[in-house]
Design a protein around this motif. Structure first.
Motif, PDB file in Angstrom:
ATOM      1  N   GLY A  12      54.669  17.075  52.943  1.00 16.62           N
ATOM      2  CA  GLY A  12      53.693  16.790  51.892  1.00 16.62           C
ATOM      3  C   GLY A  12      53.518  15.291  51.786  1.00 16.62           C
ATOM      4  N   PRO A  13      52.589  14.859  50.967  1.00 14.85           N
ATOM      5  CA  PRO A  13      52.312  13.430  50.867  1.00 14.85           C
ATOM      6  C   PRO A  13      53.410  12.653  50.156  1.00 14.85           C
ATOM      7  CG  PRO A  13      51.020  14.639  49.269  1.00 14.85           C
ATOM      8  CD  PRO A  13      51.721  15.660  50.117  1.00 14.85           C
ATOM      9  N   THR A 152      47.360   7.069  53.039  1.00 16.48           N
ATOM     10  CA  THR A 152      47.991   8.070  53.892  1.00 16.48           C
ATOM     11  C   THR A 152      48.007   9.427  53.191  1.00 16.48           C
ATOM     12  OG1 THR A 152      49.386   6.381  54.927  1.00 16.48           O
ATOM     13  CG2 THR A 152      50.114   8.666  55.147  1.00 16.48           C
ATOM     14  N   ALA A 153      48.283   9.435  51.890  1.00 12.01           N
ATOM     15  CA  ALA A 153      48.349  10.686  51.121  1.00 12.01           C
ATOM     16  C   ALA A 153      47.013  11.424  51.147  1.00 12.01           C
ATOM     17  CB  ALA A 153      48.773  10.398  49.684  1.00 12.01           C
ATOM     18  N   ARG A 154      45.910  10.694  51.066  1.00 11.65           N
ATOM     19  CA  ARG A 154      44.592  11.346  51.115  1.00 11.65           C
ATOM     20  C   ARG A 154      44.416  12.110  52.430  1.00 11.65           C
ATOM     21  NH1 ARG A 154      43.532   6.503  48.526  1.00 11.65           N
ATOM     22  NH2 ARG A 154      42.710   6.741  46.428  1.00 11.65           N
ATOM     23  N   ILE A 155      44.842  11.517  53.517  1.00 15.37           N
ATOM     24  CA  ILE A 155      44.764  12.158  54.835  1.00 15.37           C
ATOM     25  C   ILE A 155      45.689  13.368  54.882  1.00 15.37           C
ATOM     26  CG2 ILE A 155      45.267  11.836  57.298  1.00 15.37           C
ATOM     27  CD1 ILE A 155      44.484   8.821  56.799  1.00 15.37           C
ATOM     28  N   GLU A 156      46.916  13.205  54.372  1.00 12.87           N
ATOM     29  CA  GLU A 156      47.898  14.287  54.406  1.00 12.87           C
ATOM     30  C   GLU A 156      47.458  15.480  53.553  1.00 12.87           C
ATOM     31  OE1 GLU A 156      51.921  11.686  55.272  1.00 12.87           O
ATOM     32  OE2 GLU A 156      51.298  11.991  53.199  1.00 12.87           O
ATOM     33  N   LEU A 157      46.850  15.222  52.405  1.00 15.17           N
ATOM     34  CA  LEU A 157      46.389  16.310  51.549  1.00 15.17           C
ATOM     35  C   LEU A 157      45.325  17.162  52.244  1.00 15.17           C
ATOM     36  CD1 LEU A 157      46.303  14.478  48.115  1.00 15.17           C
ATOM     37  CD2 LEU A 157      47.764  16.427  48.728  1.00 15.17           C
TER      38      LEU A 157
END
Length: 188
Positions: A12-13, A152-157
């Motif tokens: 997860g992010p 990075t979190a936006r991509i991972e989500l």
């Protein structure tokens, strides 16, 4: 002869609470073995080498990669490298013991390529705003690093659909119990 267990991969992010859920599993479900990743980053306050991570030098990490000692590895947030030592994971699975990897999206994709029968679980935040609040609230990164991690979190989500199960981390104990149930183990 013991039947090999099925590996569970939790990803997860940043700041979603993977470490917090993993710590709750360690405390409440000691029968679940949690892999300890190697990393080239410096320890955060309170982190213990060999418990939270194996803190290694760049040269040590290079050797582990070259020798095929890592099940997966990645450069995370454009800075430090993280990887999962292969031998301990394979030993646990061969004994039929429940094993859990807490890794990032890149690592999960590598594990899927080499161990497609593993169970892949995505830990999601209740909202992006909550994720940002958690990242700021933990106070371990400066503004530039926070922005890098949020990008990075936006991509991972967006990769949530690649996983077998999605668990929303709106309550740590509930998320932990849902993960344990997803692994096929009794909750308590």
């Amino acid at each position: 002869m013991t039947t090999p267990a099925r590996l569970t991969v939790l990803a997860g992010p940043t700041a979603v609470g993977k470490g917090t859920v993993s710590a709750d599993i360690r405390a409440r479900y000691p029968e679940v073995w949690l892999s300890v990743s190697a990393t080239t980053r410096a320890p955060r306050p309170g982190e213990v080498d060999g418990v939270h991570y194996h803190f290694v030098t760049d040269d040590e990490f290079d050797r582990m990669v070259a020798d095929g000692q890592l099940l997966e590895w990645a450069v995370v947030h454009g800075r430090n490298r993280y990887g999962t030592p292969r031998a301990p994971v394979e030993a646990r699975l061969a004994k039929g013991e429940p094993a859990l990897l807490e890794i990032d999206l890149q690592g999960a994709r590598q594990v899927r390529a080499s161990m497609p029968d593993a169970r892949f679980v995505f830990l999601a935040p209740p909202s992006f705003e909550e994720l940002e609040r958690r990242l700021v609230g933990r106070g371990t990164e400066g503004p530039e690093e926070r922005e890098r991690r949020l990008a990075t979190a936006r991509i991972e989500l967006a990769a949530e659909a690649e996983f077998d199960h999605v668990i929303v981390n709106d309550d740590v104990a509930r998320a932990t119990d849902e993960l344990i149930a997803t692994m096929g183990l009794p909750t308590r």
